[in-house]
Design a protein around this motif. Structure first.
Motif, mmCIF file in Angstrom:
data_model
loop_
_atom_site.group_PDB
_atom_site.id
_atom_site.type_symbol
_atom_site.label_atom_id
_atom_site.label_comp_id
_atom_site.label_asym_id
_atom_site.label_seq_id
_atom_site.Cartn_x
_atom_site.Cartn_y
_atom_site.Cartn_z
ATOM 1 N N UNK A 1 6.382 2.852 -8.107
ATOM 2 C CA UNK A 1 5.722 4.165 -8.145
ATOM 3 C C UNK A 1 6.771 5.271 -8.119
ATOM 4 N N UNK A 2 7.819 5.092 -7.307
ATOM 5 C CA UNK A 2 8.919 6.050 -7.271
ATOM 6 C C UNK A 2 9.574 6.172 -8.635
ATOM 7 N N UNK A 3 9.837 5.036 -9.280
ATOM 8 C CA UNK A 3 10.487 5.066 -10.586
ATOM 9 C C UNK A 3 9.580 5.684 -11.637
ATOM 10 N N UNK B 1 5.231 0.307 -18.550
ATOM 11 C CA UNK B 1 5.106 -1.021 -17.953
ATOM 12 C C UNK B 1 4.541 -0.928 -16.543
ATOM 13 N N UNK B 2 4.990 0.046 -15.760
ATOM 14 C CA UNK B 2 4.473 0.213 -14.402
ATOM 15 C C UNK B 2 3.004 0.603 -14.436
ATOM 16 N N UNK C 1 0.861 -1.180 0.000
ATOM 17 C CA UNK C 1 0.000 0.000 0.000
ATOM 18 C C UNK C 1 0.897 1.230 0.000
ATOM 19 N N UNK C 2 0.762 2.062 -1.015
ATOM 20 C CA UNK C 2 1.708 3.148 -1.265
ATOM 21 C C UNK C 2 1.000 4.495 -1.127
ATOM 22 N N UNK C 3 1.606 5.393 -0.344
ATOM 23 C CA UNK C 3 1.154 6.775 -0.261
ATOM 24 C C UNK C 3 1.812 7.540 -1.406
#
Length: 448
Positions: free
Chosen positions: A350-352, A423-424, A309-311
């Motif tokens: 998500x960062x990338x 791709x992400x 789970x990503x903020x």
């Protein structure tokens, strides 16, 4: 995947509730069944009409024969003679002309009626149907013995029962019953296919086969399709895993000699004669290291698990801070009152994603670069905009691995930045769009 802010929830209907298109398989099946039912109904009505005419031919021929024979030999035009009560006879030497008069020479009903009249002494060689005023009239070309042929017409007996409210209600009930049965049958046929399509769409994002116990009651053809799809997914997962292992192994093996080359260059004595050459060696080794890092990012984009789970707002703030740019060059706007959370995601990916979009804007666009993060009530929206000219050539070509535009060949890079983003985004079940407007070029990522 995304938890919307509290004030924005349920403002718009989800995409799955969109109105189905008319050209769907369900609509086509229903249309085909309704047309088939209509054709069968028309054939049944025609058969019923012929059967009723044949059943009434003998009684009417016996009832009308004597009066028709008398009217055929009586001189003059129309008279007050009746074939039977309510059926006045119209007499004419020639057939009244009119566009609505046609011959009844086809089908067994007319021929059977003529045979019944001949059995009672009335010879008829042609039968026609037409309008006499506002009355549907049956015209018969009668050949009396030793006399001139004459046309005799009388009102057409009713073939169908009188239309009533009960008949109308019964017709509506039959139509509703047929429509309901058609919809139920078509829905039962298409539901397994729709379920299979949804499972395929969900599994395709992660190359994940799905369990077949949910479709155990599906037809054999659908189960065969599902089994073949699972085999295809298994082959794709094997190929993807082998490709990832190959790229990761090659990248790891290349980093070791590159590290040795860099170490050796740094240990060489820096003299005025060798300083420029050492700088070139160090710069090329760093460039090769960045290329290897891009290869690893591309591998991770398709292999890292989506179980976090990503903020997204926190990740975006961390990414923007790493660029160490002034506010007038890089600005982050978060247009949401609460945290923007993605479920079943991966923080590193998500960062990338965000980093590559911003890096691409600086490399191939023009400052200032603005990053806007918000939620429209249905999906999370990420916009990265700059004042550049946008993507060169077709957008699809730029999303392929190692693809680079002519204008960007002089800029250091590997051609894997946008492919990693694509791709992400695909693994997150979102969409990637590029637009060009008065505010500049924008890359928009939509994540449900």
């Amino acid at each position: 995947m995304c938890s919307p802010p509290r004030g924005l929830r349920h403002r718009h209907p989800p995409p799955s509730m969109s109105r189905p298109r008319f050209d769907s398989l369900l609509a086509r099946l229903m249309l085909a069944q309704m047309l088939l039912t209509l054709a069968v109904g028309m054939l049944f009505a025609a058969w019923l009409a012929v059967a009723r005419v044949r059943a009434a031919a003998a009684p009417y021929a016996q009832l009308w024969a004597a009066n028709l024979s008398a009217a055929a030999v009586r001189p003059g035009g129309d008279d007050d003679s009746l074939a039977s009560p309510g059926y006045p006879i119209h007499r004419s030497l020639t057939l009244p002309s009119g566009p609505l008069t046609f011959r009844l020479g086809f089908g067994p009903a007319a021929g059977y009626f003529e045979e019944q009249l001949a059995m009672h002494g009335v010879v008829v060689d042609e039968t026609r149907l037409g309008w006499q005023g506002d009355v549907l009239t049956l015209w018969m070309h009668v050949l009396p013995p030793g006399r001139q042929a004459v046309w005799l017409g009388l009102p057409m007996p009713p073939v169908w029962p009188t239309w009533s409210g009960l008949n109308f209600a019964l017709t509506l009930f039959i139509l509703a019953l047929v429509g309901g049965m058609s919809w139920t049958f078509a829905r039962r046929v298409t539901r397994p296919l729709e379920q299979l399509r949804r499972r395929m769409a969900l599994g395709a994002m992660a190359y994940a086969p799905h369990d077949s116990h949910d479709s155990a009651d599906a037809p054999a053809e659908v189960l065969a399709m599902e089994n073949d799809y699972n085999k295809l997914i298994a082959r794709l997962r094997t190929a993807e895993r082998e490709r990832a292992m190959l790229l990761a192994g090659v990248s790891h093996d290349l980093r070791t000699p590159l590290g040795r080359i860099r170490l050796a260059a740094e240990m060489l004595p820096a003299t005025p004669e060798t300083q420029a050459d050492l700088a070139i060696i160090t710069r090329n080794v760093d460039h090769a290291g960045r290329l290897i890092g891009s290869f690893l990012d591309f591998v991770r984009a398709g292999s890292l698990p989506m179980d976090e789970t990503v903020d997204v707002a926190a990740v975006a703030q961390a990414v923007v801070s790493r660029f160490e740019r002034p506010v007038w060059e890089l600005r982050l706007e978060i247009q949401a009152a609460e945290r923007l959370v993605l479920h079943r995601a991966n923080a590193l990916l998500v960062d990338r994603l965000i980093f590559n979009l911003i890096d691409n804007a600086f490399k191939h666009g023009r400052a200032p670069v603005s990053v806007r993060l918000g939620h429209n009530g249905v999906a999370l929206i990420l916009d990265v905009c700059d004042l550049g000219d946008g993507l060169p050539g077709g957008t699809g070509a730029m999303l392929e691995a190692f693809a680079r535009g002519d204008a960007s060949r002089s800029v250091p890079g590997s051609g894997l930045g946008l492919p990693v983003v694509q791709q992400v985004v695909s693994r997150l079940g979102g969409t990637l769009q590029f637009t060009r407007g008065a505010a500049g070029h924008c890359a928009r990522v939509t994540l449900p």
